[in-house]
Design a protein around this motif. Structure first.
Motif, PDB file in Angstrom:
ATOM      1  N   VAL A  50      -0.749  57.729  45.250  1.00 34.10           N
ATOM      2  CA  VAL A  50       0.246  58.287  46.353  1.00 34.10           C
ATOM      3  C   VAL A  50       1.378  57.468  46.250  1.00 34.10           C
ATOM      4  CG1 VAL A  50      -1.608  59.635  47.552  1.00 34.10           C
ATOM      5  CG2 VAL A  50      -1.011  57.313  48.454  1.00 34.10           C
ATOM      6  N   ASN A  51       2.260  58.087  47.050  1.00 32.39           N
ATOM      7  CA  ASN A  51       3.539  56.945  47.119  1.00 32.39           C
ATOM      8  C   ASN A  51       3.268  55.765  47.698  1.00 32.39           C
ATOM      9  OD1 ASN A  51       5.113  59.083  45.857  1.00 32.39           O
ATOM     10  ND2 ASN A  51       6.023  59.668  47.652  1.00 32.39           N
ATOM     11  N   PHE A  52       4.066  54.504  47.407  1.00 32.03           N
ATOM     12  CA  PHE A  52       3.794  53.246  47.954  1.00 32.03           C
ATOM     13  C   PHE A  52       5.201  52.658  48.069  1.00 32.03           C
ATOM     14  CE2 PHE A  52       4.129  53.743  43.127  1.00 32.03           C
ATOM     15  CZ  PHE A  52       5.006  52.648  42.758  1.00 32.03           C
ATOM     16  N   LYS A  53       5.167  51.414  48.719  1.00 32.11           N
ATOM     17  CA  LYS A  53       6.062  50.393  48.954  1.00 32.11           C
ATOM     18  C   LYS A  53       6.414  49.277  47.871  1.00 32.11           C
ATOM     19  CE  LYS A  53       6.007  51.722  53.924  1.00 32.11           C
ATOM     20  NZ  LYS A  53       7.438  52.518  53.919  1.00 32.11           N
ATOM     21  N   ILE A  54       7.623  48.967  47.978  1.00 29.88           N
ATOM     22  CA  ILE A  54       7.987  47.787  47.120  1.00 29.88           C
ATOM     23  C   ILE A  54       8.773  46.672  48.067  1.00 29.88           C
ATOM     24  CG2 ILE A  54       7.628  49.026  45.090  1.00 29.88           C
ATOM     25  CD1 ILE A  54      10.947  49.081  44.891  1.00 29.88           C
ATOM     26  N   ASP A  55       8.532  45.468  47.546  1.00 28.17           N
ATOM     27  CA  ASP A  55       9.521  44.545  48.158  1.00 28.17           C
ATOM     28  C   ASP A  55       9.784  43.325  46.990  1.00 28.17           C
ATOM     29  OD1 ASP A  55      10.877  42.822  50.223  1.00 28.17           O
ATOM     30  OD2 ASP A  55       9.356  42.970  51.561  1.00 28.17           O
ATOM     31  N   TYR A  56      10.536  42.625  47.429  1.00 29.22           N
ATOM     32  CA  TYR A  56      10.901  41.424  46.332  1.00 29.22           C
ATOM     33  C   TYR A  56      10.809  39.925  47.152  1.00 29.22           C
ATOM     34  CZ  TYR A  56      15.582  41.225  48.804  1.00 29.22           C
ATOM     35  OH  TYR A  56      16.600  41.030  49.649  1.00 29.22           O
ATOM     36  N   SER A  57      10.613  38.939  46.476  1.00 30.90           N
ATOM     37  CA  SER A  57      10.927  37.628  46.672  1.00 30.90           C
ATOM     38  C   SER A  57      11.613  36.777  45.624  1.00 30.90           C
ATOM     39  CB  SER A  57       9.497  36.896  46.950  1.00 30.90           C
ATOM     40  OG  SER A  57       8.628  36.975  45.574  1.00 30.90           O
ATOM     41  N   ARG A  58      12.432  35.636  46.167  1.00 36.14           N
ATOM     42  CA  ARG A  58      12.981  34.753  45.146  1.00 36.14           C
ATOM     43  C   ARG A  58      13.262  33.506  45.959  1.00 36.14           C
ATOM     44  NH1 ARG A  58      18.705  38.186  45.775  1.00 36.14           N
ATOM     45  NH2 ARG A  58      18.982  37.765  48.056  1.00 36.14           N
ATOM     46  N   ASN A  59      13.486  32.445  45.186  1.00 39.32           N
ATOM     47  CA  ASN A  59      13.989  31.151  45.493  1.00 39.32           C
ATOM     48  C   ASN A  59      15.154  30.917  46.247  1.00 39.32           C
ATOM     49  OD1 ASN A  59      11.523  29.985  44.575  1.00 39.32           O
ATOM     50  ND2 ASN A  59      12.105  29.664  42.618  1.00 39.32           N
ATOM     51  N   HIS A  60      16.120  31.734  45.765  1.00 39.42           N
ATOM     52  CA  HIS A  60      17.326  31.705  46.356  1.00 39.42           C
ATOM     53  C   HIS A  60      18.308  32.719  45.990  1.00 39.42           C
ATOM     54  CE1 HIS A  60      19.379  30.567  42.521  1.00 39.42           C
ATOM     55  NE2 HIS A  60      18.508  29.967  42.258  1.00 39.42           N
ATOM     56  N   ALA A  61      19.211  33.069  46.764  1.00 38.44           N
ATOM     57  CA  ALA A  61      20.166  34.404  46.431  1.00 38.44           C
ATOM     58  C   ALA A  61      21.322  34.420  45.627  1.00 38.44           C
ATOM     59  CB  ALA A  61      20.419  34.970  48.031  1.00 38.44           C
ATOM     60  N   PHE A  62      21.516  33.142  44.997  1.00 33.92           N
ATOM     61  CA  PHE A  62      22.608  33.013  44.394  1.00 33.92           C
ATOM     62  C   PHE A  62      22.442  33.521  42.896  1.00 33.92           C
ATOM     63  CE2 PHE A  62      22.925  29.442  47.337  1.00 33.92           C
ATOM     64  CZ  PHE A  62      24.199  29.564  47.527  1.00 33.92           C
ATOM     65  N   ALA A  63      23.645  34.013  42.229  1.00 30.78           N
ATOM     66  CA  ALA A  63      23.588  34.812  41.141  1.00 30.78           C
ATOM     67  C   ALA A  63      23.895  33.670  40.056  1.00 30.78           C
ATOM     68  CB  ALA A  63      24.838  35.618  41.094  1.00 30.78           C
ATOM     69  N   ASP A  64      23.056  32.894  39.578  1.00 25.07           N
ATOM     70  CA  ASP A  64      23.028  31.752  38.942  1.00 25.07           C
ATOM     71  C   ASP A  64      22.712  32.158  37.154  1.00 25.07           C
ATOM     72  OD1 ASP A  64      20.483  31.982  38.971  1.00 25.07           O
ATOM     73  OD2 ASP A  64      19.959  30.028  39.413  1.00 25.07           O
ATOM     74  N   GLY A  65      22.176  33.404  37.142  1.00 27.11           N
ATOM     75  CA  GLY A  65      21.642  33.878  35.813  1.00 27.11           C
ATOM     76  C   GLY A  65      20.459  33.087  35.315  1.00 27.11           C
ATOM     77  N   ASN A  66      19.819  32.352  36.008  1.00 25.63           N
ATOM     78  CA  ASN A  66      18.525  31.569  35.549  1.00 25.63           C
ATOM     79  C   ASN A  66      17.434  32.106  36.562  1.00 25.63           C
ATOM     80  OD1 ASN A  66      17.439  29.257  34.207  1.00 25.63           O
ATOM     81  ND2 ASN A  66      17.189  28.309  36.570  1.00 25.63           N
ATOM     82  N   GLN A  67      17.559  31.946  37.861  1.00 21.36           N
ATOM     83  CA  GLN A  67      16.160  32.302  38.680  1.00 21.36           C
ATOM     84  C   GLN A  67      15.803  33.698  38.447  1.00 21.36           C
ATOM     85  OE1 GLN A  67      14.156  29.936  40.246  1.00 21.36           O
ATOM     86  NE2 GLN A  67      15.329  28.324  39.264  1.00 21.36           N
ATOM     87  N   THR A  68      14.513  33.939  38.705  1.00 20.33           N
ATOM     88  CA  THR A  68      14.078  35.292  38.646  1.00 20.33           C
ATOM     89  C   THR A  68      13.753  35.568  40.218  1.00 20.33           C
ATOM     90  OG1 THR A  68      11.656  34.707  38.202  1.00 20.33           O
ATOM     91  CG2 THR A  68      12.844  35.033  36.262  1.00 20.33           C
ATOM     92  N   THR A  69      13.602  37.064  40.141  1.00 20.76           N
ATOM     93  CA  THR A  69      13.384  37.592  41.303  1.00 20.76           C
ATOM     94  C   THR A  69      12.077  38.488  41.059  1.00 20.76           C
ATOM     95  OG1 THR A  69      15.434  37.985  42.172  1.00 20.76           O
ATOM     96  CG2 THR A  69      14.088  39.329  43.189  1.00 20.76           C
ATOM     97  N   THR A  70      11.067  38.239  41.958  1.00 17.12           N
ATOM     98  CA  THR A  70       9.838  38.839  41.629  1.00 17.12           C
ATOM     99  C   THR A  70       9.759  40.125  42.546  1.00 17.12           C
ATOM    100  OG1 THR A  70       8.618  36.800  41.344  1.00 17.12           O
ATOM    101  CG2 THR A  70       7.304  38.773  41.942  1.00 17.12           C
ATOM    102  N   LEU A  71       9.350  41.118  41.864  1.00 21.59           N
ATOM    103  CA  LEU A  71       9.491  42.508  42.517  1.00 21.59           C
ATOM    104  C   LEU A  71       7.743  42.894  42.857  1.00 21.59           C
ATOM    105  CD1 LEU A  71      11.769  44.716  40.230  1.00 21.59           C
ATOM    106  CD2 LEU A  71      12.143  43.579  42.584  1.00 21.59           C
ATOM    107  N   THR A  72       7.384  43.229  44.029  1.00 19.89           N
ATOM    108  CA  THR A  72       5.904  43.197  44.354  1.00 19.89           C
ATOM    109  C   THR A  72       5.720  44.703  44.985  1.00 19.89           C
ATOM    110  OG1 THR A  72       5.776  40.907  44.439  1.00 19.89           O
ATOM    111  CG2 THR A  72       3.861  42.275  45.408  1.00 19.89           C
ATOM    112  N   SER A  73       4.560  45.390  44.653  1.00 23.14           N
ATOM    113  CA  SER A  73       4.382  46.679  45.102  1.00 23.14           C
ATOM    114  C   SER A  73       3.233  46.468  46.419  1.00 23.14           C
ATOM    115  CB  SER A  73       3.657  47.553  44.148  1.00 23.14           C
ATOM    116  OG  SER A  73       2.534  47.070  43.789  1.00 23.14           O
ATOM    117  N   SER A  74       3.267  47.325  47.218  1.00 25.23           N
ATOM    118  CA  SER A  74       1.982  47.224  48.134  1.00 25.23           C
ATOM    119  C   SER A  74       0.859  47.680  47.400  1.00 25.23           C
ATOM    120  CB  SER A  74       2.343  48.423  49.162  1.00 25.23           C
ATOM    121  OG  SER A  74       2.271  49.668  48.815  1.00 25.23           O
ATOM    122  N   ILE A  75      -0.379  47.596  48.022  1.00 29.76           N
ATOM    123  CA  ILE A  75      -1.592  47.903  47.527  1.00 29.76           C
ATOM    124  C   ILE A  75      -1.529  49.497  47.290  1.00 29.76           C
ATOM    125  CG2 ILE A  75      -4.173  48.079  47.453  1.00 29.76           C
ATOM    126  CD1 ILE A  75      -3.942  45.472  49.277  1.00 29.76           C
TER     127      ILE A  75
END
Length: 410
Positions: free
Chosen positions: A219-244
């Motif tokens: 069934v439908n679920f939720k997603i969220d994200y986490s990251r080290n910083h919010a700057f657009a540096d073209g280097n760091q990754t943003t991790t997308l995570t679903s709920s269970i």
């Protein structure tokens, strides 16, 4: 006329005498044999014989027929007794047996006897399918066939007990065989797990068999994200995570369920990244942009479920851009480019050089930094004009150089 009548009378009389002789002779043949075997029910696999009293030591053959096939048996003669032994392979099959005793192609006697299954038990059991979704009326079916040593099915009404277990729930049901089988539909529980089954009949037990119950459609679920910083540096990754991710019964979906994250940029460019569930959670990563941006992200399990929509914003970085020309003005070195903490920008940061002549854009070149530095080379063959000026862009910063004059080759 009278002569013809006399001839006909003689012929008819001879015919009557001939038929009378044949009938008497056949009756005599029939009385030459009598069945000595009184048993008409035999157990499969036993030695089965039919014996006849044969006067005048007369020979005969026995024609035997059953669902297994037809055979002709020769007699074993001893004194006034002839005996016919049923072959062992034939005697192993249960069923009704018909026999005909013949002598010189003449039927003398007919009869039947029955072979019943041997008094032991074997169990054939079949279970399928071996996996099924949880709930919603899905089921697996257990079929059992009680037989004897020779694979003869036991008679209808033989009690077979079917047992099944799921978690703390153990059930049994005794079902008499009908048309030689017993069967039971075992419906899927609403929880994922294993259903264990077995069969018992006349003191014989089968080994356990199992059916996997797996989660149904998510069934439908939720997603969220986490990251080290919010700057657009073209280097760091943003991790997308679903709920269970679960199905409608609360079962966690199986590991390896594919989740597609669809990322839409502010310019309506579509990006995709993918994750597979582990413990019901699907994770994926996206690389941060090099320019200020807001991503819109939504996740899908193809054709089954979808997530909420989230927005991810990235802050601009505006470094001070330094550059220098070589002595012949044909090489431009840009850098060192600094990032949001004034640290050297990561290798691979994009630097863009735009070439102008008479206020018209001639070319756009891009290079990636190495240790914060990017180098551009302008060949004399390609850039033949007497003067150019340039704009240099890194992250969100852009500067314009003075006009550079070259010795003309024209």
């Amino acid at each position: 006329m009278k002569k013809k009548q006399r001839i006909v009378f003689v012929l008819v009389s001879c015919s009557v005498l001939l038929f009378s002789f044949i009938a008497v002779n056949r009756e005599k043949q029939n009385t030459d044999f009598s069945l000595l075997t009184t048993q008409n029910v035999f157990e499969a696999g036993s030695a089965i014989q039919l014996s006849f009293l044969a006067k005048n030591n007369t020979t005969a053959s026995l024609w035997v027929q059953s669902s297994y096939g037809s055979i002709v048996l020769d007699a074993n003669v001893k004194n006034d007794t002839i005996t016919f032994a049923l072959p062992h392979f034939y005697a192993k099959k249960a069923g009704k047996i018909s026999w005909v005793l013949t002598n010189d192609a003449t039927t003398i006697q007919k009869g039947t006897f029955e072979i019943i299954p041997k008094d032991d038990i074997r169990l054939e059991n079949y279970l399928g399918p071996r996996s099924m979704p949880a709930g919603d009326g899905h089921y697996t079916m257990m079929v059992t066939i009680p037989t004897d040593l020779y694979d003869n099915p036991k008679p209808d009404g033989t009690p077979a007990t079917i047992k099944w277990q799921f978690l703390d729930d153990i059930r049994t049901e005794t079902l008499p065989t009908k048309d030689f089988i017993s069967w039971k539909r075992i419906y899927s529980p609403e929880k994922a797990g294993k259903v264990l089954t077995s069969v018992a009949c006349l003191g014989m037990e089968t080994k356990e068999t199992e059916t996997d119950v797996y989660p149904t459609i998510p069934v439908n679920f939720k997603i969220d994200y986490s990251r080290n910083h919010a700057f657009a540096d073209g280097n760091q990754t943003t991790t997308l995570t679903s709920s269970i991710i679960k199905d409608k019964f609360g079962n966690t979906v199986g590991d390896g369920t594919a989740v597609t994250y669809v990322v839409t940029t502010s310019k309506n460019t579509i990006l995709k990244t993918f994750g597979s569930t582990v413990g019901g959670i699907a994770m994926a990563e996206i690389l941060s942009p090099e320019l200020a941006e807001t991503y819109t992200v939504k996740a899908y399990i193809n054709g089954m479920a979808e997530s909420n929509t989230i927005n991810i914003s990235y802050k601009a970085i505006q470094p001070v851009i330094e550059y220098e020309f070589s002595e012949d003005k044909r090489t431009i070195t840009v850098g060192t480019i600094k990032s949001f903490m004034n640290q050297i920008a990561p290798d691979g940061t994009t630097v863009t050089l735009q070439v102008y002549h008479d206020d018209k854009l001639v070319d756009t070149l891009s290079e990636y930094t190495r240790k914060g530095v990017a180098t551009f080379k302008l060949s004399e063959e390609e850039y033949k004009a007497a003067a150019y000026y340039f704009t240099i862009t890194a992250y969100e910063s852009t500067i314009t150089t003075e006009k550079i004059h070259y010795a003309s080759k024209q």
